[in-house]
Design a protein around this motif. Structure first.
Motif, PDB file in Angstrom:
ATOM      1  N   ALA A 245       3.376  -9.297  -5.336  1.00  0.00           N
ATOM      2  CA  ALA A 245       3.446  -8.395  -6.424  1.00  0.00           C
ATOM      3  C   ALA A 245       3.759  -7.117  -6.093  1.00  0.00           C
ATOM      4  O   ALA A 245       4.421  -6.150  -6.454  1.00  0.00           O
ATOM      5  CB  ALA A 245       2.407  -8.543  -7.408  1.00  0.00           C
ATOM      6  N   ARG A 246       2.843  -6.772  -4.867  1.00  0.00           N
ATOM      7  CA  ARG A 246       3.033  -5.329  -4.340  1.00  0.00           C
ATOM      8  C   ARG A 246       4.185  -5.032  -3.791  1.00  0.00           C
ATOM      9  O   ARG A 246       4.687  -3.968  -4.012  1.00  0.00           O
ATOM     10  CB  ARG A 246       2.033  -4.951  -3.458  1.00  0.00           C
ATOM     11  CG  ARG A 246       0.294  -5.480  -4.015  1.00  0.00           C
ATOM     12  CD  ARG A 246      -0.813  -4.856  -2.949  1.00  0.00           C
ATOM     13  NE  ARG A 246      -1.034  -5.794  -2.010  1.00  0.00           N
ATOM     14  CZ  ARG A 246      -1.596  -6.776  -1.795  1.00  0.00           C
ATOM     15  NH1 ARG A 246      -2.200  -7.389  -2.990  1.00  0.00           N
ATOM     16  NH2 ARG A 246      -1.663  -7.426  -0.634  1.00  0.00           N
ATOM     17  N   VAL A 247       4.790  -6.061  -2.899  1.00  0.00           N
ATOM     18  CA  VAL A 247       6.038  -5.741  -2.138  1.00  0.00           C
ATOM     19  C   VAL A 247       7.132  -5.782  -3.243  1.00  0.00           C
ATOM     20  O   VAL A 247       8.103  -4.773  -2.976  1.00  0.00           O
ATOM     21  CB  VAL A 247       6.237  -7.067  -1.218  1.00  0.00           C
ATOM     22  CG1 VAL A 247       7.608  -6.963  -0.568  1.00  0.00           C
ATOM     23  CG2 VAL A 247       5.042  -7.042  -0.144  1.00  0.00           C
ATOM     24  N   ASN A 248       7.213  -6.594  -4.268  1.00  0.00           N
ATOM     25  CA  ASN A 248       8.440  -6.568  -5.016  1.00  0.00           C
ATOM     26  C   ASN A 248       8.348  -4.989  -5.996  1.00  0.00           C
ATOM     27  O   ASN A 248       9.182  -4.721  -6.229  1.00  0.00           O
ATOM     28  CB  ASN A 248       8.041  -7.746  -6.109  1.00  0.00           C
ATOM     29  CG  ASN A 248       8.759  -8.870  -5.310  1.00  0.00           C
ATOM     30  OD1 ASN A 248       9.353  -9.145  -4.233  1.00  0.00           O
ATOM     31  ND2 ASN A 248       8.053 -10.241  -5.980  1.00  0.00           N
ATOM     32  N   ALA A 249       7.084  -4.713  -6.213  1.00  0.00           N
ATOM     33  CA  ALA A 249       6.930  -3.441  -6.930  1.00  0.00           C
ATOM     34  C   ALA A 249       7.404  -2.294  -6.003  1.00  0.00           C
ATOM     35  O   ALA A 249       8.011  -1.228  -6.700  1.00  0.00           O
ATOM     36  CB  ALA A 249       5.486  -3.228  -7.376  1.00  0.00           C
ATOM     37  N   LEU A 250       6.923  -2.417  -4.839  1.00  0.00           N
ATOM     38  CA  LEU A 250       7.681  -1.364  -3.874  1.00  0.00           C
ATOM     39  C   LEU A 250       9.264  -1.607  -3.757  1.00  0.00           C
ATOM     40  O   LEU A 250       9.792  -0.485  -3.862  1.00  0.00           O
ATOM     41  CB  LEU A 250       6.859  -1.538  -2.567  1.00  0.00           C
ATOM     42  CG  LEU A 250       6.983  -0.586  -1.432  1.00  0.00           C
ATOM     43  CD1 LEU A 250       6.732   0.961  -1.844  1.00  0.00           C
ATOM     44  CD2 LEU A 250       6.591  -0.845  -0.099  1.00  0.00           C
ATOM     45  N   LEU A 251       9.578  -2.496  -3.735  1.00  0.00           N
ATOM     46  CA  LEU A 251      10.927  -2.726  -3.462  1.00  0.00           C
ATOM     47  C   LEU A 251      11.817  -2.382  -4.793  1.00  0.00           C
ATOM     48  O   LEU A 251      12.876  -1.723  -4.650  1.00  0.00           O
ATOM     49  CB  LEU A 251      11.408  -4.134  -3.009  1.00  0.00           C
ATOM     50  CG  LEU A 251      11.068  -4.692  -1.599  1.00  0.00           C
ATOM     51  CD1 LEU A 251      11.038  -6.195  -1.416  1.00  0.00           C
ATOM     52  CD2 LEU A 251      11.906  -3.892  -0.545  1.00  0.00           C
ATOM     53  N   GLY A 272      14.811  -3.615   7.425  1.00  0.00           N
ATOM     54  CA  GLY A 272      15.899  -3.717   6.479  1.00  0.00           C
ATOM     55  C   GLY A 272      16.255  -2.318   5.595  1.00  0.00           C
ATOM     56  O   GLY A 272      17.265  -2.529   5.088  1.00  0.00           O
ATOM     57  N   GLY A 273      15.513  -1.295   5.777  1.00  0.00           N
ATOM     58  CA  GLY A 273      15.864   0.064   5.298  1.00  0.00           C
ATOM     59  C   GLY A 273      15.472   0.236   4.085  1.00  0.00           C
ATOM     60  O   GLY A 273      15.408   1.150   3.486  1.00  0.00           O
ATOM     61  N   ALA A 495       7.455   3.871   0.298  1.00  0.00           N
ATOM     62  CA  ALA A 495       8.767   4.078   0.007  1.00  0.00           C
ATOM     63  C   ALA A 495       9.487   5.134   1.046  1.00  0.00           C
ATOM     64  O   ALA A 495       8.653   5.913   1.818  1.00  0.00           O
ATOM     65  CB  ALA A 495       9.099   4.517  -1.412  1.00  0.00           C
ATOM     66  N   ASN A 496      10.644   4.979   1.138  1.00  0.00           N
ATOM     67  CA  ASN A 496      11.202   5.693   2.332  1.00  0.00           C
ATOM     68  C   ASN A 496      11.208   7.286   2.123  1.00  0.00           C
ATOM     69  O   ASN A 496      11.132   8.174   2.979  1.00  0.00           O
ATOM     70  CB  ASN A 496      12.571   5.547   2.462  1.00  0.00           C
ATOM     71  CG  ASN A 496      13.072   4.172   3.194  1.00  0.00           C
ATOM     72  OD1 ASN A 496      12.175   3.928   3.956  1.00  0.00           O
ATOM     73  ND2 ASN A 496      14.128   3.320   2.401  1.00  0.00           N
ATOM     74  N   HIS A 497      10.912   7.874   0.740  1.00  0.00           N
ATOM     75  CA  HIS A 497      10.780   9.106   0.246  1.00  0.00           C
ATOM     76  C   HIS A 497       9.430   9.702   0.416  1.00  0.00           C
ATOM     77  O   HIS A 497       9.081  10.734   0.092  1.00  0.00           O
ATOM     78  CB  HIS A 497      11.679   9.468  -1.049  1.00  0.00           C
ATOM     79  CG  HIS A 497      10.762   8.893  -1.901  1.00  0.00           C
ATOM     80  ND1 HIS A 497      10.671   7.632  -2.373  1.00  0.00           N
ATOM     81  CD2 HIS A 497      10.103   9.430  -3.151  1.00  0.00           C
ATOM     82  CE1 HIS A 497      10.124   7.140  -3.369  1.00  0.00           C
ATOM     83  NE2 HIS A 497       9.601   8.526  -3.924  1.00  0.00           N
TER      84      HIS A 497
END
Length: 521
Positions: A245-251, A272-273, A495-497
Motif C-alpha cells: 500500500a505504501r509503495v503503490n501510494a508512492l507510485l 526504474g525512475g 518521490a523524485n521531486h
C-alpha cells in the motif's frame, strides 16, 4: 519488545491501508509552487506545499503522547511536534538540540545544562522547570514510559533548576556519556502544565493541526522554531501497514515518502525512475544470541566455533537480499567508540570443528529460536542451520510467536535470532551486557567487565574512554554471546521531486525523518 526497541513489529490483525483514509484525507498532489518564496533546484530549498509520508502504524490506540512513542510513526510524529535536549548524530554521538550546552563537574556526577532560547507553540519559553517536569513524568515508576530506563542514572529528586534556562542534574554515579542520556528515545520535553495530548503543544518544528489514530496526522509549519522554520507548509503522516500500500501510494502520487521498504521491493524500483530509493546503512544489527550461562554456550570454545561457522556474506545475501554489510560480532559498526581496528572474522569450518572437539561437543545438537517478528529472521535461521551442518552441528529451528518472541528469548532457550536498532555503543552495553542489565539476552555477567564499564563512565578524557571501550569490545569479540553477522540497510522510497532526505542517518537518529529539512522541488 525490549530487545528490539527501535524496530516495531506489525501485526497481521491490524490492517490500515491508505485507501481507508479516504481521498479527502489524502488530498490532491501537493503543488510544488504552493506558497513558494523562491528556489526549487537541488541546491536551494523551495518553500511551500504539503509533504505526505506513509508509515506502518499501531491502530486505533495510537497517541500523540511523545513519552509513549514506540513505533516509527510515533517517533516521526513526536519529532515533528516536540524536541529533546539532545539527539543522536549519524555516528550515534549526542548532538545538542534544546540544550545549548552541557558542562560536567569534575567528578562527572553533576552536569549543568543550559537551554537555548526556544519557545513552545503557544509562545511560552522552554524553561528548566519544563525539563524537570518532563523527565520526572518519564521516570514515574507507576508508568511504563520507554525512556525511563535511559534516565535511570539521574537523581531527579536532587536535580534542580538553577535559573530559568539552566538545570543542574545530579547523577547517581559518574556518567561520562550523560549527553547520550539526554538524547534517549522518547525523552521529549513538554510544557510543565501538560495534562493531555489531545491538542498537544511542543517546541518542535511543526504545530498540531489534526490527528485520527490509526489513520493520519497533519501538522503545520511553526515559523518561530529555534532551528528555523520548515520548508514545507504542512506534513501529513499517514498509516499504511502493508508495504504494498505504501509503495503503490508512492507510485501513484498519493504520497511523497514511503517508510520501510523491503530489499526485494527496493531492487525492483531502484533503477526504474519512478521513485528514488534511499538506503540508510547500519540501521539494524542482525545477530544470533548465545546464552553464555548454560550449555553448550557456557564454554567459550563453543561460542568461538559458532563465530567461525557463520558465512556472513551468505547470510546478508540470503536473509537480507544483499541489503546490508557484514558484521564482526560487535555492535555499532561505524558508530562512536566502535573498535574498527579488530580484524574481521571470517569463516573457518575446520577450526570450528577443532574447537568443538576440544570442548567435547562433537555432533552437537542445539535449538535455534526464531520468528517472523522481523524481516529475514526465519531465512537467516535456515541458512545458518545449513552452514552449521558443515561443521557437524545439528540445528533444530523452532519458530515462535511473534507476539511474545522478545520476552520469550530473553531468559529462555540457548540460541535465538536477534536484531537491534541504532543506539550508542555505551547504551547497548549498559542495557544488554552488564550483570544488572534489564535486557541481557546473552546472560553475559562478569564483574570485571562491569568494572570496565564503570571505569569508562568515570573517565573524562574521550581518548582514554575510547581505549576502555576498545578493551571491552576486544573481550566481547573474543568470547561474547552476540554472533553479529550483519548490519541491515533501512530502506525508504521517496518521490523524485523530494529533496533534503538524509542518506546517511540511521533510523531513529536526529536526521532520520527530518521533515523540517525536506522540500518539494
Amino acid at each position: 519488545m525490549p530487545n528490539a526497541p527501535q524496530f516495531p513489529t506489525r501485526s497481521p490483525r491490524r490492517r490500515s491501508v491508505l485507501a481507508a483514509a479516504g481521498a479527502a484525507a489524502l488530498g490532491p498532489l501537493a503543488a510544488c509552487g504552493s506558497g513558494s518564496d523562491g528556489g526549487g533546484d537541488d541546491g536551494e530549498p523551495r518553500r511551500g506545499g504539503r509533504l505526505r509520508a506513509a508509515f506502518a502504524g499501531g491502530g486505533a490506540g495510537e497517541t500523540l503522547d511523545p513519552h509513549r512513542a514506540n513505533l516509527f510513526v510515533d517517533a516521526a510524529r513526536a519529532k515533528a511536534i516536540f524536541d529533546k535536549l539532545a539527539d543522536y548524530g549519524d555516528d550515534m554521538s549526542a548532538e545538542p538540540r534544546l540544550a545549548e550546552s552541557w558542562e560536567p563537574a569534575a567528578g562527572l556526577d553533576r552536569w549543568t545544562i543550559t537551554l537555548r532560547e526556544a519557545v513552545f507553540h503557544d509562545g511560552r519559553p522552554v524553561t528548566a522547570e519544563d525539563v524537570l517536569h518532563s523527565y520526572r513524568r518519564i521516570a514515574d515508576p507507576d508508568e511504563t514510559f520507554r525512556a525511563r530506563a535511559d534516565l535511570e542514572p539521574i537523581d531527579l529528586t536532587a536535580s534542580r533548576a538553577t535559573g530559568e534556562r539552566t538545570v543542574e542534574f545530579r547523577l547517581k554515579r559518574p556518567t561520562a556519556d550523560f549527553p547520550a542520556v539526554l538524547a534517549a528515545f522518547g525523552a521529549y520535553i513538554v510544557p510543565a502544565d501538560t495534562d493531555s495530548f489531545d491538542n498537544p503543544v511542543g517546541s518542535g518544528p511543526f504545530r498540531f493541526r489534526s490527528f485520527t489514530p490509526g489513520r493520519s496526522a497533519v501538522f503545520e509549519r511553526f515559523d518561530d522554531h529555534w532551528d528555523g522554520a520548515p520548508h514545507v507548509d504542512e506534513i501529513e503522516l499517514t498509516v499504511a501497514n502493508e508495504e504494498s500500500a505504501r509503495v503503490n501510494a508512492l507510485l501513484g502520487g498519493q504520497i511523497e515518502y514511503a517508510h520501510e521498504l523491503n530489499p526485494a521491493t527496493a531492487r525492483a524500483h531502484e533503477n526504474g525512475g519512478g521513485i528514488r530509493v534511499v538506503r540508510l546503512a547500519n540501521s539494524a544489527m542482525q545477530a544470533f544470541v548465545m546464552k553464555t550461562d548454560r550449555p553448550p554456550f557456557d564454554d567459550p570454545r563453543v561460542r568461538e566455533a559458532f563465530f567461525l561457522i557463520a558465512d556472513r556474506e551468505e547470510l546478508i545475501d540470503g536473509a537480507l537480499s544483499g541489503a546490508g554489510e557484514i558484521g564482526n560480532d560487535l555492535f555499532g559498526k561505524g558508530y562512536q567508540y566502535y573498535a574498527a581496528e579488530l580484524p574481521q572474522r571470517t569463516r573457518n569450518v575446520e577450526r570450528a570443528r577443532q574447537l568443538l572437539r576440544e570442548a567435547g561437543a562433537e555432533n552437537l545438537e542445539v535449538t535455534l529460536d526464531t520468528s517472523d517478528v522481523a524481516v529475514g529472521f526465519v531465512e537467516a535461521a535456515g541458512i545458518f542451520r545449513d552452514q552449521a551442518a558443515e561443521a557437524g552441528v545439528t540445528i533444530q529451528v523452532r519458530t515462535g510467536s511473534k507476539d511474545s518472541y522478545w520476552s520469550d528469548i530473553l531468559d529462555s532457550g540457548t540460541l535465538a535470532s536477534y536484531r537491534s536498532g541504532a543506539m550508542p555503543i555505551g547504551t547497548h552495553i549498559a542495557q544488554r551486557l552488564l550483570s544488572d542489565s534489564p535486557t541481557n539476552a546473552t546472560q553475559w555477567r562478569h564483574a570485571d567487565f562491569d568494572e570496565l564499564h564503570r571505569q569508562a563512565q568515570a573517565t573524562a578524557d574521550e581518548a582514554e574512554r575510547t581505549a576502555v571501550y576498545a578493551r571491552m569490545q576486544r573481550r566481547l569479540h573474543a568470547e561474547g554471546g552476540f554472533l553479529i553477522w550483519g548490519f541491515a540497510d533501512w530502506i525508504l522510497g521517496v518521490a523524485n521531486h523530494v529533496r533534503g532526505v538524509s542518506e546517511t542517518a540511521p533510523a531513529n537518529s536526529l536526521n532520520w525523518a527530518r521533515f523540517d529539512k525536506v522540500w518539494l522541488a
